[in-house]
Design an enzyme around this catalytic site. Structure first.
Site, PDB file in Angstrom:
ATOM      1  N   SER A 278      -1.476 -60.275  15.857  1.00 45.33           N
ATOM      2  CA  SER A 278      -2.370 -60.950  16.788  1.00 45.33           C
ATOM      3  C   SER A 278      -1.929 -62.409  16.905  1.00 45.33           C
ATOM      4  O   SER A 278      -1.393 -62.979  15.962  1.00 45.33           O
ATOM      5  CB  SER A 278      -3.799 -60.865  16.251  1.00 45.33           C
ATOM      6  OG  SER A 278      -4.563 -61.952  16.710  1.00 45.33           O
ATOM      7  N   LYS A 284      -4.173 -59.394  11.279  1.00 44.03           N
ATOM      8  CA  LYS A 284      -4.112 -58.174  12.093  1.00 44.03           C
ATOM      9  C   LYS A 284      -2.760 -57.457  12.065  1.00 44.03           C
ATOM     10  O   LYS A 284      -1.720 -58.082  12.040  1.00 44.03           O
ATOM     11  CB  LYS A 284      -4.446 -58.508  13.562  1.00 44.03           C
ATOM     12  CG  LYS A 284      -5.888 -58.875  13.815  1.00 44.03           C
ATOM     13  CD  LYS A 284      -6.874 -57.776  13.462  1.00 44.03           C
ATOM     14  CE  LYS A 284      -6.933 -56.695  14.511  1.00 44.03           C
ATOM     15  NZ  LYS A 284      -7.493 -57.157  15.786  1.00 44.03           N
ATOM     16  N   GLU A 291      -1.788 -47.223  21.322  1.00 41.40           N
ATOM     17  CA  GLU A 291      -2.755 -47.606  22.372  1.00 41.40           C
ATOM     18  C   GLU A 291      -2.104 -47.541  23.755  1.00 41.40           C
ATOM     19  O   GLU A 291      -2.716 -47.111  24.727  1.00 41.40           O
ATOM     20  CB  GLU A 291      -3.302 -49.011  22.102  1.00 41.40           C
ATOM     21  CG  GLU A 291      -4.227 -49.040  20.894  1.00 41.40           C
ATOM     22  CD  GLU A 291      -4.550 -50.464  20.481  1.00 41.40           C
ATOM     23  OE1 GLU A 291      -5.483 -51.042  21.043  1.00 41.40           O
ATOM     24  OE2 GLU A 291      -3.859 -50.996  19.610  1.00 41.40           O
TER      25      GLU A 291
END
Ligand code: ARG
Length: 468
Positions: A278, A284, A291
């Site tokens: 991130s 993260k 995704e």
């Protein structure tokens, strides 16, 4: 006067905007090999039938081969102002060999030409996707082989349900992917009729030999009806449908991986090479690849919807609407290939956290069915056993313990049929190993499934390579 190949009946030049609007070379240029191969075989047929001379045919073939190698080497760039790949190749041929080039389009139309090129191109691409799917199949079964005894909870409604193994879960995907390969093979098999020779829509008055061109372009036979030959795009839609199903499968697997790498599950960890960070949150590690696959499934469903909608109102035979088929199916092909080449190494490198799977299995009472079955096997009707076990689950929830932690004395109060062998019966590994019916999660059952999958994979591999 118009400068077009079809100039004859036009007095004025085409508006530049119409030229751009009409042109498909931007995307149909990828079929140049099929276009040139189709033309070579068409010219040979014309010469065999005495429709053009052997001399013209030789010049045409030489010219086409030089165009092919110049495109391949990058020496001949596609002319963005050409109407399409068919016009581009023909114009280039004529500029290279003169008069003879103008004879190539005898007894042919762009309508049968484009149907041929697309079918040949899709047949090849479907084979490549099948090869990637077989690689994915091998990846998934290799993971399964390592985890035939890795117990995890199986879910329904995303609620812990009954114990299975990670191998059993992976094999479910292996079944889906193998069905997909079979569907790809069927789609390829259905592309066995050659549209060339249908001409514009009504065949031709020349004595062409459609069987010759069909056979020499790798088809079983020519299409049976010239109208259908030029207006059929079922083969495009069928392949798009198979790709859509593949994407749906990949998307479901992606969704599970996304869940499994969350802190809530932590069943697997993606290799750093296949995860992303991130820009603001330093902790993260995001499963972007999966995704994106989930997102791209929607994009491919858009492609098949475009194809079906484009075709549904078209009168026979060719209509220019059909030029829209290419961008849709090309997008579907590119998307599924991109997903496959990325997901395979991602799966190969992901780490499986066996301990977390087992400890998730220990919570959630996934051995409750087995406790009820234990009582049933001792003679109790299932409904009664279900109720008693349900009451015990309620009690355990209150106390924050598992069924296996209830002392025998308490169990006996619930039913006299309980004995100390109940603890083995509701042990998760026992629950799994006893589910040994065909297709079940017991290690032996999964070994049998893996062997069957392997045999079917080998058979499909063999059939697909024979086809090429
Ligand atoms: N570029 C066209 C297509 O992709 C080729 C066929 C054109 N035929 C015609 N009659 N305009 O569909």
């Amino acid at each position: 006067m118009s400068d077009k190949m079809w100039a004859g009946r036009f007095a004025a030049k085409t508006d530049e905007r119409v030229n751009d609007f009409n042109s498909s070379i931007r995307f149909d240029c990828r079929m140049y090999e099929e276009d040139i191969t189709g033309s070579i075989v068409h010219a040979r047929m014309l010469a065999r039938q005495g429709i053009i001379s052997a001399q013209d045919q030789a010049e045409i073939e030489k010219g086409l081969l030089s165009i092919m190698s110049d495109i391949k080497s990058g020496k001949l760039p596609f002319d963005p102002t050409a109407e399409d790949i068919h016009m581009f190749v023909e114009a280039e041929l004529t500029s290279r060999i003169g008069e003879a080039g103008k004879r190539l389009h005898t007894a042919r139309s762009r309508n049968d030409q484009v149907a041929l090129d697309l079918k040949m191109y899709l047949r090849k691409e479907a084979g490549e996707i099948a090869a990637l799917m077989l690689e994915l199949e091998d990846t998934v079964t290799a993971i399964a082989k390592k985890h035939t005894r890795t117990v995890m909870p199986g879910y329904t409604h995303l609620q812990r349900a009954q114990p299975i193994t990670f191998a059993h879960h992976m094999c479910a995907y292996a079944e889906m992917f193998l069905r997909d390969v079979k569907k790809l093979k069927n789609a390829i098999d259905n592309m066995d009729e050659c549209p060339l020779g249908s001409c514009a829509l009504a065949g031709t008055t020349y004595k062409t030999d459609r069987m010759y061109t069909a056979k020499n372009l790798g088809f079983d036979r020519p299409t049976g009806n010239s109208l259908d030959g030029v207006s059929d795009r079922d083969f495009v839609i069928e392949l798009a449908a198979v790709i859509s199903i593949i994407m749906m499968h990949l998307s479901r697997l992606s969704e599970e991986i996304i869940l499994w790498c969350s802190w809530e599950f932590k069943f697997i960890e993606l290799d750093d090479a296949y995860a992303t960070g991130s820009s603001i949150m330093p902790q993260k590690k995001n499963p972007d690849v999966t995704e994106l696959i989930r997102g791209k499934a929607g994009r491919v469903f858009g492609d098949i919807t475009a194809l079906l909608t484009m075709m549904k109102g078209l009168p026979l035979a060719y209509d220019k609407d059909m030029q829209e088929d290419k961008e849709a199916i090309f997008d579907a092909l590119d998307t599924v290939k991109l997903c496959l080449v990325t997901v395979i190494p991602m799966l190969e490198t992901m780490k499986v956290n066996k301990e977390n799977m087992v400890s998730a299995g220990k919570k959630g009472f996934i051995n409750a069915t087995d406790m009820a079955d234990y009582l049933v096997k001792k003679g109790m009707p299932f409904r009664t056993a279900y109720k008693i076990t349900g009451t015990l689950v309620g009690e355990c929830i209150k106390r924050g313990i598992g069924l296996e932690e209830l002392p025998l004395g308490e169990l006996k109060k619930a039913s006299e049929l309980f004995d100390k062998d109940v603890y083995d019966a509701i042990d998760l590994m026992t629950c799994v190993t006893r589910r040994e019916t065909d297709g079940g999660p017991a290690p032996e059952a999964v070994e049998r499934e893996l062997a069957a999958l392997e045999a079917r994979t080998a058979q499909l591999k063999e059939q697909l390579t024979r086809k090429d």
